[in-house]
Structure formats: C-alpha cells, structure tokens
Design a protein around this motif. Structure first.
Motif, PDB file in Angstrom:
ATOM      1  N   TYR A  10       0.794  -1.244   0.046  1.00 14.11           N
ATOM      2  CA  TYR A  10      -0.063   0.145  -0.103  1.00 14.11           C
ATOM      3  C   TYR A  10       1.000   1.187  -0.057  1.00 14.11           C
ATOM      4  O   TYR A  10       0.409   2.442  -0.107  1.00 14.11           O
ATOM      5  N   GLY A  11       2.136   1.006   0.254  1.00 18.85           N
ATOM      6  CA  GLY A  11       3.135   2.375   0.152  1.00 18.85           C
ATOM      7  C   GLY A  11       3.053   2.929   1.641  1.00 18.85           C
ATOM      8  O   GLY A  11       3.240   4.136   1.539  1.00 18.85           O
ATOM      9  N   VAL A  12       2.664   2.307   2.634  1.00 19.73           N
ATOM     10  CA  VAL A  12       2.777   2.928   4.246  1.00 19.73           C
ATOM     11  C   VAL A  12       4.130   3.036   4.442  1.00 19.73           C
ATOM     12  O   VAL A  12       4.802   1.969   4.731  1.00 19.73           O
TER      13      VAL A  12
ATOM     14  N   ARG B  99      -6.873   3.388  -2.407  1.00 20.40           N
ATOM     15  CA  ARG B  99      -5.819   4.314  -3.156  1.00 20.40           C
ATOM     16  C   ARG B  99      -4.974   3.028  -3.796  1.00 20.40           C
ATOM     17  O   ARG B  99      -4.259   3.228  -4.906  1.00 20.40           O
ATOM     18  N   ALA B 100      -4.643   2.086  -2.973  1.00 23.38           N
ATOM     19  CA  ALA B 100      -3.638   1.231  -3.572  1.00 23.38           C
ATOM     20  C   ALA B 100      -4.285   0.533  -4.487  1.00 23.38           C
ATOM     21  O   ALA B 100      -3.340  -0.730  -4.996  1.00 23.38           O
ATOM     22  N   ARG B 101      -5.463   0.361  -4.875  1.00 25.13           N
ATOM     23  CA  ARG B 101      -6.235  -0.552  -5.659  1.00 25.13           C
ATOM     24  C   ARG B 101      -6.174  -2.040  -5.420  1.00 25.13           C
ATOM     25  O   ARG B 101      -6.087  -2.880  -6.061  1.00 25.13           O
ATOM     26  N   SER B 102      -6.122  -2.329  -3.968  1.00 22.16           N
ATOM     27  CA  SER B 102      -6.115  -3.705  -3.618  1.00 22.16           C
ATOM     28  C   SER B 102      -7.471  -4.028  -2.943  1.00 22.16           C
ATOM     29  O   SER B 102      -7.802  -4.237  -1.761  1.00 22.16           O
ATOM     30  N   TYR B 103      -8.582  -3.903  -4.030  1.00 25.39           N
ATOM     31  CA  TYR B 103      -9.940  -4.325  -3.620  1.00 25.39           C
ATOM     32  C   TYR B 103     -10.198  -5.454  -2.591  1.00 25.39           C
ATOM     33  O   TYR B 103     -11.041  -5.393  -2.185  1.00 25.39           O
ATOM     34  N   GLY B 104      -9.534  -6.328  -2.992  1.00 25.63           N
ATOM     35  CA  GLY B 104      -9.683  -7.729  -2.491  1.00 25.63           C
ATOM     36  C   GLY B 104      -9.400  -7.468  -0.622  1.00 25.63           C
ATOM     37  O   GLY B 104      -9.762  -8.347   0.090  1.00 25.63           O
TER      38      GLY B 104
END
Length: 115
Positions: free
Chosen positions: A37-39, A88-93
């Motif tokens: 996610y880029g955290v 925002r990370a497009r990790s919808y799952g």
C-alpha cells in the motif's frame, strides 16, 4: 450500558488490540500488505500504538464513557483511513479487513446509544 454493548465493546477492544500487537511485532501477514500500500515504515509503530491505545480506551470506556466514545471515534477514523489507503492502492480484495475491525466498534456505539 447494557450487556450486549459491553460484550461487543470488549470484542472490539480485543480485535483492535490483536491488530495493534500484530503490527507492533511486524507479523508478515500485516507488514507485506502495508508495503504494497506504500505505508512508510516509520509510521508502523505509531499506527500499532494507535490501535492499542484505541483498544485500551474502549475498555476504560466501560467505566468512563467519554473516554470510550473518544476511543471509538478514533478507531473508526483510523479504520476509515485504512479503507481509503487500501482503495488508493487498488487492493480491492483487502478492503474487507479494516471493515471487519471497524464493524464491532460501530456496533458497540449503536448498542450503547440504543440503551
């Protein structure tokens, strides 16, 4: 506060405490998605402490309702931010995971205010 609200608040606190502990101990199943996610790593300890503080606040809130309300609001904001980060990370799952942790906090509010 009624029994159902108390039980749900304790479950919400336990779930948030577990989540905070998992982040503070850098469990691989927590760390890997955060990297995706880029955290930033520099945030991880503070995020874990925020979850732990929220959990503690929910438990204290059983005796001091204003602290419980503040902790609940903080946790809902935290998990809402987590949902936004995942989207925002497009990790919808992965969206379901912060929602699962947020649900008992909201349920405790609903039950507490209904009493």
């Amino acid at each position: 506060m009624n029994t159902a609200a108390t039980v749900v608040a304790v479950v919400a606190a336990a779930m948030s405490a577990f989540s905070g502990y998992s982040l503070l101990t850098r469990a691989s199943w927590v760390v890997q998605p955060l990297e995706e996610y880029g955290v930033p790593r520099t945030w991880w300890t503070l995020l874990g402490l925020a979850k732990a503080a929220g959990a503690l606040g929910l438990l204290i809130g059983l005796f001091v309702p204003l602290i419980g309300i503040a902790a609940g609001i903080g946790l809902v904001l935290y998990y809402s931010g987590a949902v936004i980060t995942v989207l925002r990370a497009r990790s919808y799952g992965h969206v379901a995971f912060p929602v699962i942790y947020m649900a008992p906090v909201i349920a405790a509010f609903a039950l507490g205010f209904a009493a």
